[in-house]
Design an enzyme around this catalytic site. Structure first.
Site, mmCIF file in Angstrom:
data_model
loop_
_atom_site.group_PDB
_atom_site.id
_atom_site.type_symbol
_atom_site.label_atom_id
_atom_site.label_comp_id
_atom_site.label_asym_id
_atom_site.label_seq_id
_atom_site.Cartn_x
_atom_site.Cartn_y
_atom_site.Cartn_z
ATOM 1 N N GLU A 1 0.828 -1.213 0.000
ATOM 2 C CA GLU A 1 0.000 0.000 0.000
ATOM 3 C C GLU A 1 0.860 1.261 0.000
ATOM 4 O O GLU A 1 0.567 2.226 -0.691
ATOM 5 C CB GLU A 1 -0.943 0.020 1.211
ATOM 6 C CG GLU A 1 -2.022 -1.053 1.206
ATOM 7 C CD GLU A 1 -3.073 -0.875 0.104
ATOM 8 O OE1 GLU A 1 -3.042 0.135 -0.621
ATOM 9 O OE2 GLU A 1 -3.921 -1.780 -0.034
ATOM 10 N N GLU B 1 -12.373 0.709 -9.726
ATOM 11 C CA GLU B 1 -12.109 -0.207 -10.846
ATOM 12 C C GLU B 1 -13.087 -0.086 -12.011
ATOM 13 O O GLU B 1 -12.685 -0.153 -13.177
ATOM 14 C CB GLU B 1 -12.045 -1.657 -10.344
ATOM 15 C CG GLU B 1 -10.798 -1.969 -9.513
ATOM 16 C CD GLU B 1 -10.840 -1.435 -8.092
ATOM 17 O OE1 GLU B 1 -11.935 -1.015 -7.646
ATOM 18 O OE2 GLU B 1 -9.785 -1.417 -7.411
ATOM 19 N N ASP C 1 -4.494 -9.727 -8.594
ATOM 20 C CA ASP C 1 -4.822 -8.775 -9.667
ATOM 21 C C ASP C 1 -3.622 -8.048 -10.270
ATOM 22 O O ASP C 1 -3.387 -8.073 -11.484
ATOM 23 C CB ASP C 1 -5.863 -7.745 -9.182
ATOM 24 C CG ASP C 1 -5.523 -7.133 -7.815
ATOM 25 O OD1 ASP C 1 -4.525 -7.541 -7.205
ATOM 26 O OD2 ASP C 1 -6.272 -6.242 -7.363
ATOM 27 N N GLU D 1 -18.307 -5.837 -2.613
ATOM 28 C CA GLU D 1 -16.908 -6.263 -2.463
ATOM 29 C C GLU D 1 -16.755 -7.701 -2.960
ATOM 30 O O GLU D 1 -15.761 -8.048 -3.580
ATOM 31 C CB GLU D 1 -16.503 -6.144 -0.983
ATOM 32 C CG GLU D 1 -15.040 -6.393 -0.688
ATOM 33 C CD GLU D 1 -14.095 -5.289 -1.192
ATOM 34 O OE1 GLU D 1 -14.571 -4.301 -1.778
ATOM 35 O OE2 GLU D 1 -12.872 -5.442 -0.995
ATOM 36 N N THR E 1 -1.078 0.994 -10.730
ATOM 37 C CA THR E 1 -2.276 0.353 -10.177
ATOM 38 C C THR E 1 -3.057 1.313 -9.275
ATOM 39 O O THR E 1 -4.216 1.085 -8.959
ATOM 40 C CB THR E 1 -1.910 -0.952 -9.422
ATOM 41 O OG1 THR E 1 -3.108 -1.655 -9.133
ATOM 42 C CG2 THR E 1 -1.152 -0.670 -8.141
HETATM 43 C C1 DMJ Z 1 -6.297 0.694 -5.040
HETATM 44 O O1 DMJ Z 1 -5.548 1.096 -3.967
HETATM 45 C C2 DMJ Z 1 -5.452 0.069 -6.099
HETATM 46 O O2 DMJ Z 1 -6.146 0.109 -7.297
HETATM 47 C C3 DMJ Z 1 -5.057 -1.337 -5.781
HETATM 48 O O3 DMJ Z 1 -4.321 -1.977 -6.801
HETATM 49 C C4 DMJ Z 1 -6.220 -2.208 -5.405
HETATM 50 N N1 DMJ Z 1 -7.375 -1.508 -5.053
HETATM 51 C C5 DMJ Z 1 -7.393 -0.191 -4.550
HETATM 52 C C6 DMJ Z 1 -8.715 0.454 -4.805
HETATM 53 O O4 DMJ Z 1 -9.776 -0.389 -4.888
#
Ligand code: DMJ
Length: 808
Positions: A81, A388, A241, A335, A475
């Site tokens: 994160e 997303e 993912d 979710e 991401t």
């Molecule tokens: C984000 O922090 C990023 O997209 C991460 O890869 C996964 N999901 C959260 C948001 O849903």
């Protein structure tokens, strides 16, 4: 900024700062992200740029400068994160600030954002300090594996390192957490001239990929103390993912062929084993490829955007539709959505009494039935305003210019404006069954969700223009780009700078620290230096992976390098790899029907390596919605599990495609939808010991005009197919009725099979799959033969689009 700053987040409903939980270090939901380091600001520096707010960008950069010279903060945070939100935010802001080709660069910028990023990168890198050259693991057990672990701990303390983190929150990691440091870390290496970040994350990524199952699938969870997976499940959602995402994005950003191959192999495996007939990717067992759960999660909604980036627009459109339908019903994305709740046993659990043989839902009154179905369709009930769906919608719009995607964006935006808005921001949904709200706004709401929505509608935005080269979004939605000019404008040799002691702010602060009780900061620099030298001494090895072909096997034997068996994977060092590369090249024109000089075989039958989309121009009508004859089939197929919560049922226009203005303007009366098919669909697997990647499948094309004759299969082994079985009177998947005449052509009045999908490839109507007459499996004892017209029969039933190719 008014109510939350300088803390990590603002609570949007109560208008007070949201901070980490200092009383409970194991409260990972809060503490993983909120490191007491103003995360929302770091995560959103580039959001100002995307939204054309130069002044906001400049001011925020100044604010950061006045607050931070380094991350010597006594906070335990999650490495993944912190990497995507803070390090990624810093790197993107540094690129924008320093690259004069972009319109918001800062005139007197001195590169301090990169220096901060370097400091943070070093602290995060220590999470890899996983006793690499020691013989004991985290639990004090003796190790048998001496090759170096390279699996980072999931968390680290920014000041004191990973070993000061409670062990119980360090034992395992998800595959995304391990592999998705590579993009930010590699960019940091290239910009700072310190290769360690890229070297270690690249090697870790490759090592994890090497450990995949024979089907080319990777499980979701891995131990940190020894190199072993702890589950067998995979899909495209949470935990795995961004493995796919970063394989492709790394290959684009750094023009790397090896990573492109990883993307295309792993994506092909997903298309073959995980993508179901509804077009979405189910969680499957990595060893068998069989469905292993009945839910998908909301994180998977990013994947259509990635498919667009890979050029596979058709599959992206298919998948996006599923998440769009979820939005239609729930006004959000749960979710976790449980897509199969048809089994009465699980339903009756919610009614508080056991299921009894013969019970039906009709025995229960309508309101309880609704309640039961809603509850069982939502496996996890929150929606924290995740990005997303907006992200995929944006990418699909850029690729297709179909107004349908603007309409989807508009519908999402409407929910934000009317429902999610709060006095001090936007508040998520705590329970989408009741509509209860969440007093939290994570940093990604601005850095991704609203950013993508903004970009969707801001046609003239700099990021939407041609000429952005290899610009990709991380991401976390941070724009990254890298080329020769970036090296020149944005790179700073921080290794020499640190050696020379130029970094005055560091020196000053280290001096002050000499008086503190424990000099964590000097320890940190020492740990980093010794970590680096350990890595290069013990663990670094330029290996890469090869598949052993017959000629590779012979080469190894002749050189006394060992006995390898054909078909296995092996690791070799880079020098050896270069020597044996020519041995991998197969001479395609020598096999099968391509002995005919007019024909060529193309192994890229999925067309993953060619862009399948033309540059989209201006739109007139929506093709996605109005010309898709199967638009409502999902509603039908999942009528039990796509439920609208009571509080939304009054809400007009939730079916976003039926909004009158849009419908009247963009469908031009062309809207067509077939009734759902009533033919039966089944899957068949023809195994070759699980080595699906070795199945030889190609496209046959005419050499002169590249016209495709269909697919060519050398041997009927290593296939996974979806068949349709049709009988007289059935409505088929193409929306046509099957009549006696079509059956009669095959001298069969009862039943006909058709291949709908084979090893990830959706067979278009009218296309033929050719099977070589030399195929070993083509024999009556296996139940497979062919008739006089060359049509293949399975258990005496003709397969309409599968024919034998008579080898001369
Ligand atoms: C984000 O922090 C990023 O997209 C991460 O890869 C996964 N999901 C959260 C948001 O849903």
């Amino acid at each position: 900024m008014t109510y939350g700053f300088p803390f990590d987040e603002v609570k949007p409903i109560s208008c007070v700062p949201n901070k980490r939980n200092i009383r409970d270090p194991t409260d990972t939901v809060r503490n993983d992200v909120m490191g007491n380091f103003t995360v929302t600001l770091f995560d959103n520096l580039d959001t100002f740029i995307v939204m054309n707010d130069s002044e906001g960008f400049q001011k925020s950069v100044e604010t950061i400068k006045s607050l931070y010279t380094k991350f010597d903060i006594d906070s335990t945070v999650q490495v993944f994160e912190t990497n995507i939100r803070v390090l990624g935010g810093l790197l993107s802001a540094h690129l924008f600030a320093s690259d004069p080709r972009k319109s918001h660069s800062l005139p007197h910028y001195d590169g301090f954002l990169l220096r901060l990023a370097y400091d943070l990168g070093k602290r995060l890198l220590l999470a890899f300090d996983n006793n690499m050259n020691e013989n004991f693991d985290l639990n004090g057990k003796k190790r048998t594996d001496t090759s170096g672990i390279l699996i980072p701990f999931p968390r680290t303390n920014l000041l004191k390192g990973p070993k000061k983190v409670p062990k119980k929150i360090q034992t395992e990691q998800c595959v995304s957490g391990v592999t998705s440091l590579i993009l930010e870390f590699s960019l940091l290496s290239r910009l700072s001239h310190d290769p360690i970040f890229e070297d270690i994350t690249r090697q870790t990524f490759l090592k994890v990929w090497y450990s995949r199952s024979p089907l080319d699938l990777l499980p979701m969870t891995i131990q940190t103390s020894k190199f072993a997976f702890t589950d067998r499940l995979t899909g495209i959602g949470a935990s795995v993912d961004s493995f796919y995402e970063y394989a492709l994005k790394y290959s684009i950003l750094f023009d790397d062929e090896q990573f492109y191959q990883i993307w295309s192999k792993s994506y092909k495996a997903l298309l073959t084993h995980s993508q179901n007939t509804s077009g979405f990717f189910a969680n499957v067992n990595v060893a068998t490829g069989m469905e292993a759960s009945e839910w998908i999660d909301s994180l998977g909604a990013f994947f259509p955007g990635l498919q667009v980036l890979a050029g596979d627009v058709k599959n992206a459109v298919r998948l996006h539709k599923v998440y769009m339908k979820l939005w239609n019903y729930y006004g959000a994305i749960p979710e976790r959505w449980n897509y199969n709740t048809q089994r009465p046993q699980s339903l009756f659990k919610y009614l508080g009494r056991p299921y009894r043989e013969g019970d039906t839902l009709e025995d229960v009154d309508i309101s309880s039935t609704d309640e039961v179905l809603l509850r069982s369709s939502i496996a996890l009930e929150w929606y924290p305003l995740r990005p997303e769906l907006a992200e995929s919608t944006y990418h699909l719009y850029r690729a297709t210019k179909d107004p349908f995607y603007l309409r989807v964006g508009e519908a999402i935006l409407k929910r934000f404006r009317e429902e999610f808005i709060a006095p001090c921001g936007f508040g998520g949904v705590l329970d989408i069954r009741s509509g209860a709200r969440q007093d939290r706004m994570e940093s990604f709401v601005l850095s991704e969700t609203l950013k993508y929505l903004y970009l969707l509608f801001d046609e003239s935005n700099e990021l939407n223009q041609n000429g952005n080269g290899n610009l990709i979004f991380s991401t976390e939605g941070h724009p990254f780009w890298y080329d020769k000019k970036v090296k020149e404008y944005s790179g700073i040799d921080l290794v020499s700078e640190v050696k020379k002691g130029v970094n005055e702010s560091n020196c000053e602060s280290s001096f002050l620290k000499l008086f503190s009780e424990t000099n964590w900061d000097l320890q940190f620099e020492d740990s980093f230096a010794s970590f680096k030298s350990n890595f290069y001494e013990y663990a670094q090895d330029n290996w890469t992976e090869i598949f052993v072909t017959r000629s590779v096997q012979q080469y190894f034997q002749s050189q006394g390098l060992g006995n390898l068996s054909e078909g296995q994977r092996a690791l070799v060092d880079l020098n050896l790899y270069r020597k044996i590369t020519p041995l991998f090249e197969e001479k395609l024109h020598k096999i099968g029907p391509a002995t005919d000089a007019n024909l060529v075989l193309d192994r890229d039958y999925l067309k993953l390596e060619k862009c399948q989309t033309k540059a989209a121009t201006e739109f007139i009508y929506s093709t996605v919605f109005s010309r898709d004859p199967s638009f409502y089939h999902l509603d039908d197929a999942y009528s039990i599990t796509l439920r609208r919560p009571e509080y939304l049922s009054q809400n007009q226009n939730l079916e976003l495609e039926l909004e009158p203005d849009f419908y009247d303007k963009f469908t031009a009366g062309n809207s067509v939808c077939n009734a759902s098919p009533d033919s039966s669909i089944f899957e068949a697997v023809m195994d070759n010991g699980g080595l699906f990647h070795r199945a030889k499948i190609s496209r046959v094309e005419r050499r002169n005009d590249s016209k495709s004759l269909g697919l060519y299969i050398e041997d009927l082994a290593g296939f996974r197919s979806v068949f349709e079985s049709v009988e007289d009177g059935d409505l088929d998947v193409h929306g046509e009725y099957v009549n006696e005449d079509s059956l009669k052509q095959f001298n069969c009045t009862e039943k006909l099979f058709r291949v709908l999908k084979i090893n990830g490839y959706w067979v278009p109507e009218g296309e033929t799959i050719w099977v070589s007459s030399n195929s070993k499996r083509l024999n009556i004892s296996e139940g497979i033969e062919y008739n006089d017209g060359g049509v293949i029969l399975v258990n005496s039933i003709p397969v309409e689009n599968m024919k034998v190719w008579n080898e001369r």
